[in-house]
Enzyme design. Structure first.
Site, mmCIF file in Angstrom:
data_model
loop_
_atom_site.group_PDB
_atom_site.id
_atom_site.type_symbol
_atom_site.label_atom_id
_atom_site.label_comp_id
_atom_site.label_asym_id
_atom_site.label_seq_id
_atom_site.Cartn_x
_atom_site.Cartn_y
_atom_site.Cartn_z
ATOM 1 N N GLU A 1 -6.730 -7.733 -0.701
ATOM 2 C CA GLU A 1 -7.336 -7.539 0.632
ATOM 3 C C GLU A 1 -8.757 -7.023 0.465
ATOM 4 O O GLU A 1 -9.049 -6.318 -0.515
ATOM 5 C CB GLU A 1 -6.558 -6.512 1.476
ATOM 6 C CG GLU A 1 -5.242 -6.994 2.015
ATOM 7 C CD GLU A 1 -4.561 -5.960 2.919
ATOM 8 O OE1 GLU A 1 -5.258 -5.256 3.675
ATOM 9 O OE2 GLU A 1 -3.327 -5.861 2.828
ATOM 10 N N GLU B 1 0.798 -1.234 0.000
ATOM 11 C CA GLU B 1 0.000 0.000 0.000
ATOM 12 C C GLU B 1 0.829 1.282 0.000
ATOM 13 O O GLU B 1 0.448 2.280 0.607
ATOM 14 C CB GLU B 1 -0.961 0.004 1.191
ATOM 15 C CG GLU B 1 -2.008 -1.103 1.114
ATOM 16 C CD GLU B 1 -3.091 -0.960 2.163
ATOM 17 O OE1 GLU B 1 -2.840 -0.332 3.196
ATOM 18 O OE2 GLU B 1 -4.188 -1.480 1.928
HETATM 19 C C1 GAL Z 1 -4.855 -2.744 4.890
HETATM 20 C C2 GAL Z 1 -3.429 -3.173 5.230
HETATM 21 C C3 GAL Z 1 -3.413 -4.349 6.192
HETATM 22 C C4 GAL Z 1 -4.364 -4.125 7.318
HETATM 23 C C5 GAL Z 1 -5.739 -3.919 6.741
HETATM 24 C C6 GAL Z 1 -6.805 -3.808 7.774
HETATM 25 O O1 GAL Z 1 -4.885 -1.450 4.432
HETATM 26 O O2 GAL Z 1 -2.748 -3.522 4.080
HETATM 27 O O3 GAL Z 1 -2.119 -4.539 6.684
HETATM 28 O O4 GAL Z 1 -3.986 -3.010 8.035
HETATM 29 O O5 GAL Z 1 -5.727 -2.740 5.970
HETATM 30 O O6 GAL Z 1 -8.037 -3.868 7.146
#
Ligand code: GAL
Length: 802
Positions: A454, A383
């Site tokens: 994710e 990210e």
């Molecule tokens: C994302 C990140 C993860 C975790 C997640 C929580 O932005 O890549 O490491 O923090 O959010 O939802």
């Protein structure tokens, strides 16, 4: 020939490094520890990351062996979080800057003479102020500290095999054998043999001989017969490489396990051996309660088993760093695809920091590329913003060391400068009320492969002891995303956030230093959402899945309205009964989730024929009434949709039934008030047979279930840890989510507890970790005393596997 000697035992640990420790004269007693080790013990939650911000020392005394004469003695540390400096006999031999990759230091020149004691000290810096990834800004996970993976010595001849890079496709094989030196290798040659891992005595699939062509020697062959590595049959092979000197004397042997497979992404998706596979995975952090990263081989392997056999996944992303080879080995063995990436979280540092990140790519690819389970390298800082020059370097590093796998770079920004082979995007679009993920063309204009890496996570944190409505929404959000990912054909698949809850920094989580983002809790006990994943997999993989989202207790819900109740199953159909009266048989066709193999099924009938048979309502009116009552059960009397309101009005207008009568029947069928206890029974049916039953009725008694799958602890390269799962269950085998009672723990014999000796159930469950202790070949007993003074004894055997 080479020899490996594990050095995981008999270390002395000091939470503070002191130069005096480098000397043989240093005498102060230090704590005796074994590796894997964490620089501090932590509670389950509510602690500060300050506790592991240390510069500590690991000190070990070992004697030089006579047999090491004319040999090289190499020390490898598989992982030291986060910067390690190795000193031998007072001399610094090197600094390694990454807490997630292995490094090797040549001790030879600093060793004392035969039988003399050497002082080995590893200075480990676990401060989060280091100028190395992932540090520099906020990070949503604790980074812990210590030497938490294996340490070993390797005794080598002066010329040895340093690395072997194996590349395969469906049945073609190539390798690059890299030596440690180009000097004095005239006349050297090698032989190679490929055999099936499970049948080492079988005829080799290929045998090769080659002269040594310099520091790198290329070999190739078409072995036969070979079976491809796939999710269903993850066949493994072993490449044995023997190095001979000019006098034909064997000087080194290396055995590497690998697989034959072909991986490809394109705009239509992901292909393994030419077969399209929708990736269905979750992200895994490698941390555990109390010990951070420090868990040994078996626990690492068991995590892979949980992902494949309990959650039914076919993929895992090792967020946000390379993880234990033991975990990866197990992924290789069971057919679980892995997306592995360099350390980092949103922040890119200065030039020095970037150099370390590029080195992290090189180390990751070199150390992990022979695992057939790895299908893609993550070469962007998770990210982070675009940085064309930096990411040109990371991509080039990965491509130069591995020609077979694509790169990905996980981003949370749409479009942007795309430099990798696969567009990997964290899609947090889903809010519970909209489509699960964005369409690819809303995120990238690229015609290359596309994967969602994710989703969910912080959008809906959920504890195993949250109320049912919350836990149900958590599960359904996961179903919403998975369904859309299946619907959008150009999405290769997805890795949800995340598999397990994890300890995190103050800026994240629920104020107690935990991110409750997992579909399992930190102890790897399932939340409801786990059933969404498990039910997508066939019974041969995960067993028969039948989970109901509600305990059916209306008092759990605001205004006694249960709302939507879901069935999660991988069976052909589910029959529902109320007090032994058949109500309805549901199949996957009843699921609103049309794209999933086994979408959650909405319960839309609590009545069946009972209005006709028990209340003597004429069939046509009964159909109308059912519609009204089902709508009330889901939406509540105040929010009953207009359509059902009209139906209710038309029943009353018919003159035969008063509002009171409807109210009375509603009370019976919707609220269950005042009746004898109502029992809901669900039968999952496969091939005409009932394969699993779930029963929901008033709780009469709670029993503690203790499950320990492994009671033999193996002292091999280090200590072993076994898990005891504990669940408070009612008489129908349901986990009682609001049972949070306490347990006292004690151990006797050659085991010790990891964590406190008094714990409370969390969401009706807890896991206890038991660790083996030397001396070996003995036994140990764990005693659990529950809140009612009931005692449970679990006996362990501690065996020696050296
Ligand atoms: C994302 C990140 C993860 C975790 C997640 C929580 O932005 O890549 O490491 O923090 O959010 O939802």
């Amino acid at each position: 020939m080479s020899e490996r000697i594990y050095l995981n035992n008999d270390w002395q640990f000091s939470p503070e490094f002191n130069e005096k420790m480098l000397k043989g004269t240093f005498k102060s007693p230090l704590e005796e520890v074994r590796i894997p080790h964490s620089v501090c013990k932590m509670p389950y939650n509510n602690f500060d990351e300050e506790c592991y911000q240390k510069v500590s020392a690991y000190r070990k005394v070992f004697a030089t062996k006579k047999e090491w004469k004319n040999k090289l003695v190499l020390l490898t540390i598989e992982a030291a979080a986060h910067q390690a400096e190795v000193f031998l006999n007072g001399k610094s031999l090197g600094i390694h800057k990454c807490g997630y990759t292995a490094f090797t230091v040549d001790l030879t020149k600093s060793l004392l003479g035969p039988d003399k004691n050497n002082i080995l000290v590893i200075k480990v810096d676990s401060r989060e102020t280091l100028n190395v990834p992932p540090f520099g800004y906020a990070i949503d996970y604790m980074t812990f500290g210590g030497i938490y993976r294996d340490v070993y010595l390797e005794i080598k001849n002066p010329v040895y095999i340093k690395n072997i890079n194996i590349a395969t496709d469906l049945n073609h094989f190539t390798s690059v054998v890299e030596l440690n030196t180009e000097e004095n290798i005239k006349g050297y040659s090698l032989t190679q043999k490929i055999t099936p891992y499970n049948y080492p005595k079988a005829e080799p699939c290929a045998e090769l001989t080659s002269g040594i062509k310099g520091i790198n020697t290329f070999t190739a062959s078409d072995p036969a017969p070979v079976v491809q590595w796939s999710l269903e049959t993850p066949e493994l092979y072993v490449l044995e490489t023997n190095l001979f000197n000019g006098e034909d004397k064997l000087v080194d042997t290396k055995k590497i396990r690998f697989g034959f497979r072909d991986i490809r992404f394109d705009k239509t998706g992901f292909y393994l051996n030419g077969k399209k596979i929708k990736l269905r995975g979750l992200n895994r952090h490698q941390s555990f309660p109390y010990v951070g990263y420090a868990m040994p081989e078996n626990i690492q392997r068991e995590d892979a088993d949980i992902l494949k056999y309990e959650l039914g996944l076919n993929e895992v992303r090792t967020s946000h760093y390379p993880q234990s080879h033991y975990f990866l080995d197990r992924c290789d063995e069971i057919g679980l695809l892995v997306f592995t990436e360099i350390p980092g979280w949103q922040f890119i540092g200065d030039d020095e920091w970037k150099d370390v990140a590029v080195e992290n790519v090189r180390e990751m690819v070199t150390q992990y590329r022979n695992h057939p389970s790895i299908f893609m390298w993550g070469v962007r800082i998770n990210e982070s913003q675009d940085d064309e020059k930096f990411y040109a370097r990371t991509n080039a590093a990965a491509h130069s060391l591995d020609k077979t796998r694509p790169t990905g770079g996980v981003r949370n920004g749409k479009f942007g400068k795309f430099q990798e082979d696969v567009f990997t995007y964290n899609d947090f679009f889903h809010s519970g009320k909209n489509k699960g993920v964005l369409h690819k063309n809303k995120v990238t204009a690229s015609s290359k492969g596309y994967m969602v890496t994710e989703y969910n996570g912080h959008m809906f944190p959920t504890k195993s002891f949250d109320d049912e409505t919350h836990r149900t929404e958590h599960a359904i959000r996961h179903a919403n995303v998975l369904d859309t990912v299946c619907e959008y054909k150009e999405i290769a698949g997805s890795s949800g956030w995340c598999a397990f809850d994890y300890n995190t920094h103050k800026d994240f989580g629920s104020g107690d230093r935990i991110c409750y983002h997992g579909v399992m809790d930190m102890f790897r006990n399932p939340k409801l959402a786990a059933s969404v994943y498990a039910s997508q997999a066939p019974a041969e993989q995960v067993g028969d899945i039948l989970e109901i989202s509600s305990s059916m207790d209306i008092g759990e819900y605001p205004a006694a309205i249960r709302g939507k109740v879901w069935i999660f199953t991988n069976a052909d159909s589910v029959k529902m009964y109320v007090n032994d009266t058949f109500i309805k048989e549901y199949t996957v066709k009843n699921s609103p989730y049309r794209h999933l193999p086994h979408g959650p099924i909405l319960i839309d009938d609590y009545i069946g024929d009972r209005l006709v048979t028990e209340d003597k309502i004429p069939p046509r009116t009964a159909v109308k009434m059912k519609k009204v009552f089902s709508a009330i059960a889901i939406h509540g009397i105040d929010n009953i949709p207009l359509k059902e309101k009209f139906i209710a009005a038309s029943i009353i207008a018919g003159g035969k039934y008063t509002m009171d009568k409807l109210w009375q029947l509603g009370g019976k069928y919707v609220c269950n008030w005042g009746q004898g206890s109502v029992t809901y029974r669900f039968e999952a049916i496969r091939n005409g047979e009932v394969v699993k039953t779930a029963v929901k009725s008033a709780c009469k008694k709670i029993t503690l279930e203790t499950i320990c799958k492994r009671t033999v602890l193996e002292e091999s390269n280090s200590y072993d840890v076994a898990l005891v799962h504990i669940a408070a269950k009612d008489q129908n085998n349901n986990i009682m989510s609001y049972c949070q009672e306490s347990l006292s723990l004690s151990v006797a014999g050659n085991i010790e507890l990891i964590g406190p000796s008094s714990v409370s159930l969390k969401g009706g469950q807890i896991t206890i970790y038991v660790k083996s202790k030397l001396p070996k070949n003995s036994t140990g007993t764990l005693k659990i005393t529950d809140w009612q003074e009931n005692e449970y004894l679990i006996n362990f055997k501690v065996t020696k596997q050296m």
